[in-house]
Design a protein around this motif. Structure first.
Motif, PDB file in Angstrom:
ATOM      1  N   TYR A  46      -3.120   8.339   3.561  1.00  0.00           N
ATOM      2  CA  TYR A  46      -2.013   7.821   2.754  1.00  0.00           C
ATOM      3  C   TYR A  46      -0.721   7.782   3.564  1.00  0.00           C
ATOM      4  CZ  TYR A  46      -5.043   8.643  -1.334  1.00  0.00           C
ATOM      5  OH  TYR A  46      -6.067   8.624  -2.236  1.00  0.00           O
ATOM      6  N   CYS A  47      -0.453   8.859   4.301  1.00  0.00           N
ATOM      7  CA  CYS A  47       0.775   8.920   5.102  1.00  0.00           C
ATOM      8  C   CYS A  47       0.751   7.876   6.214  1.00  0.00           C
ATOM      9  CB  CYS A  47       0.959  10.317   5.699  1.00  0.00           C
ATOM     10  SG  CYS A  47       1.328  11.595   4.474  1.00  0.00           S
ATOM     11  N   TYR A  50       1.444   4.521   4.687  1.00  0.00           N
ATOM     12  CA  TYR A  50       2.866   4.407   4.338  1.00  0.00           C
ATOM     13  C   TYR A  50       3.699   4.117   5.583  1.00  0.00           C
ATOM     14  CZ  TYR A  50       7.526   5.744   2.770  1.00  0.00           C
ATOM     15  OH  TYR A  50       8.866   5.744   2.492  1.00  0.00           O
ATOM     16  N   GLY A  54       5.143  -0.374   5.518  1.00  0.00           N
ATOM     17  CA  GLY A  54       6.565  -0.693   5.385  1.00  0.00           C
ATOM     18  C   GLY A  54       7.130  -1.416   6.592  1.00  0.00           C
ATOM     19  N   VAL A 274       3.254  -1.697  -0.325  1.00  0.00           N
ATOM     20  CA  VAL A 274       4.314  -0.713  -0.072  1.00  0.00           C
ATOM     21  C   VAL A 274       4.498   0.174  -1.296  1.00  0.00           C
ATOM     22  CG1 VAL A 274       6.817  -0.453   0.159  1.00  0.00           C
ATOM     23  CG2 VAL A 274       5.595  -1.928   1.726  1.00  0.00           C
ATOM     24  N   CYS A 277       1.402   2.496  -1.654  1.00  0.00           N
ATOM     25  CA  CYS A 277       1.410   3.595  -0.679  1.00  0.00           C
ATOM     26  C   CYS A 277       2.458   4.640  -1.042  1.00  0.00           C
ATOM     27  CB  CYS A 277       1.677   3.051   0.722  1.00  0.00           C
ATOM     28  SG  CYS A 277       0.323   2.061   1.383  1.00  0.00           S
ATOM     29  N   THR A 278       3.610   4.197  -1.526  1.00  0.00           N
ATOM     30  CA  THR A 278       4.652   5.131  -1.952  1.00  0.00           C
ATOM     31  C   THR A 278       4.147   6.030  -3.065  1.00  0.00           C
ATOM     32  OG1 THR A 278       6.388   3.552  -1.359  1.00  0.00           O
ATOM     33  CG2 THR A 278       6.995   5.317  -2.875  1.00  0.00           C
ATOM     34  N   VAL A 281       1.475   8.579  -1.736  1.00  0.00           N
ATOM     35  CA  VAL A 281       2.050   9.690  -0.968  1.00  0.00           C
ATOM     36  C   VAL A 281       2.695  10.707  -1.909  1.00  0.00           C
ATOM     37  CG1 VAL A 281       3.870  10.337   0.664  1.00  0.00           C
ATOM     38  CG2 VAL A 281       2.382   8.402   1.160  1.00  0.00           C
ATOM     39  N   LEU A 290       7.796  12.274   1.148  1.00  0.00           N
ATOM     40  CA  LEU A 290       8.083  10.844   1.212  1.00  0.00           C
ATOM     41  C   LEU A 290       9.392  10.591   1.947  1.00  0.00           C
ATOM     42  CD1 LEU A 290       7.046   8.035   0.117  1.00  0.00           C
ATOM     43  CD2 LEU A 290       8.768   8.317  -1.655  1.00  0.00           C
ATOM     44  N   ARG A 297       9.744   6.912   9.722  1.00  0.00           N
ATOM     45  CA  ARG A 297       9.433   5.481   9.807  1.00  0.00           C
ATOM     46  C   ARG A 297      10.636   4.682  10.295  1.00  0.00           C
ATOM     47  NH1 ARG A 297       7.748   2.544   4.311  1.00  0.00           N
ATOM     48  NH2 ARG A 297      10.013   2.602   4.025  1.00  0.00           N
TER      49      ARG A 297
END
Length: 339
Positions: A46-47, A50, A54, A274, A277-278, A281, A290, A297
């Motif tokens: 997941y991380c 993310y 993005g 996006v 995924c947010t 997380v 996050l 990121r």
């Protein structure tokens, strides 16, 4: 000789029982370890998603806006929201997702809560895309460190949250670092800076309104998209009809959409993922993780833009950004532990 034989048999039976008991006790440990390993792997995936999705969206939108001269940020953002609306609508009406809060969505509730959130979300996306026409990718990521300042200010003004003294000092430090980075940016485009500040202000407004809303309601990611994406798309296309459509007609801009259809489809789908995924997380970890990932990121995009996009980053700019990151880390620490 019979006694030793019976003693030996009894000892062997006792050893077998003990081995059986120990194996029964150890048996649940293996599934627990496997479960913990699977959870850690899911968090890692997941991380990673993310951190990748993005920046990919940013670079795709930048390509469409600058390289292919599709300088219509409202329409571009609207296409992404239109895709999100279609996907969430399909998932809900196919029965894959249940609307758990539908009974509470009255007309008054919609006008009082969802309409302004949708408007602020639309403005955030439009201004956030438009800024790539005027400022380098790296500098935009640096300016994003200023977002907590605007958010905290609106939270305090709306009475949702009262910052502590330490948090307030961190906010001042972020301000100082962002100002220093701006001074080091060289030929700063004032329109780009104004658009970036507008995007951060609207994003902060959206976060504050959403936080107030979530005090009473907890929307899932798809249900949230089901209610929010259509109204945000309506805001964007309604505004674009007056501000962008006449110019797009004169320049036959929609031919670019046809010619670059795969790239536009990629932009729309990345915009949807996006949000997914947010949500994943936050669900797997927490909102602090996050924020940390978002900061990493942004920093990664600064490095990427310098190495691969040929953007110049001055020493003063880097010092200011590093200062902002330092105070941003303190800000998250003090907020998390309520210090």
């Amino acid at each position: 000789m019979a006694a030793p034989t019976r003693a030996t048999d009894a000892a062997e039976q006792e050893d077998a029982r003990l081995l059986l008991d120990s194996s029964q006790l150890a048996a649940p440990a293996a599934p627990r370890r496997a479960s913990a390993l699977l959870r850690a792997l899911k968090i890692l995936v997941y991380c990673a998603l993310y951190l990748c999705v993005g920046p990919a969206l940013i670079l795709v939108n930048r390509t469409l806006l600058k390289q292919f001269k599709f300088d219509y940020p409202m329409a571009l953002s609207g296409l992404g929201l239109l895709f999100s609306s279609a996907v969430s609508l399909a998932l809900v009406h196919s029965g894959a997702v249940q609307l758990e809060q539908s009974s509470k969505i009255t007309r008054a509730f919609y006008l009082r809560n969802l309409l302004p959130i949708g408007g602020s979300m639309a403005a955030t996306l439009a201004a956030g895309n438009a800024v790539y026409l005027y400022l380098p990718v790296g500098f935009i990521q640096m300016l994003k460190a200023f977002t907590p300042v605007v958010t905290l200010l609106l939270l305090a003004l709306s009475g949702v949250e009262r910052p502590t003294f330490r948090v307030s000092l961190c906010v001042l430090g972020i301000c100082a670092g962002t100002a220093l980075a701006s001074l080091g940016a060289g030929s700063l485009n004032l329109l780009g800076l104004a658009l970036m500040l507008a995007a951060e202000a609207f994003e902060a407004m959206r976060l504050v309104l959403t936080q107030k809303l979530l005090h009473n309601f907890k929307f899932g990611i798809i249900e949230g998209q089901y209610w929010m994406a259509p109204i945000s798309a309506l805001w964007l296309f309604g505004t674009a009809a007056f501000m962008e459509l006449p110019r797009a007609r004169r320049s036959h801009a929609w031919a670019t959409v046809v010619d670059q259809a795969p790239l536009f489809a990629l932009s729309a789908s990345l915009g949807f993922f996006v949000n997914i995924c947010t949500f994943l997380v936050i669900k797997a970890t927490n909102s602090v993780t996050l924020k940390v990932l978002g900061t990493a990121r942004n920093a990664g995009l600064v490095v990427f833009s310098t190495l691969f996009l040929g953007e110049q980053v001055g020493l003063l700019e880097l010092v200011g950004y590093s200062l902002s990151l330092f105070f941003f880390a303190l800000y998250n620490y003090y907020k998390y532990y309520n210090l």
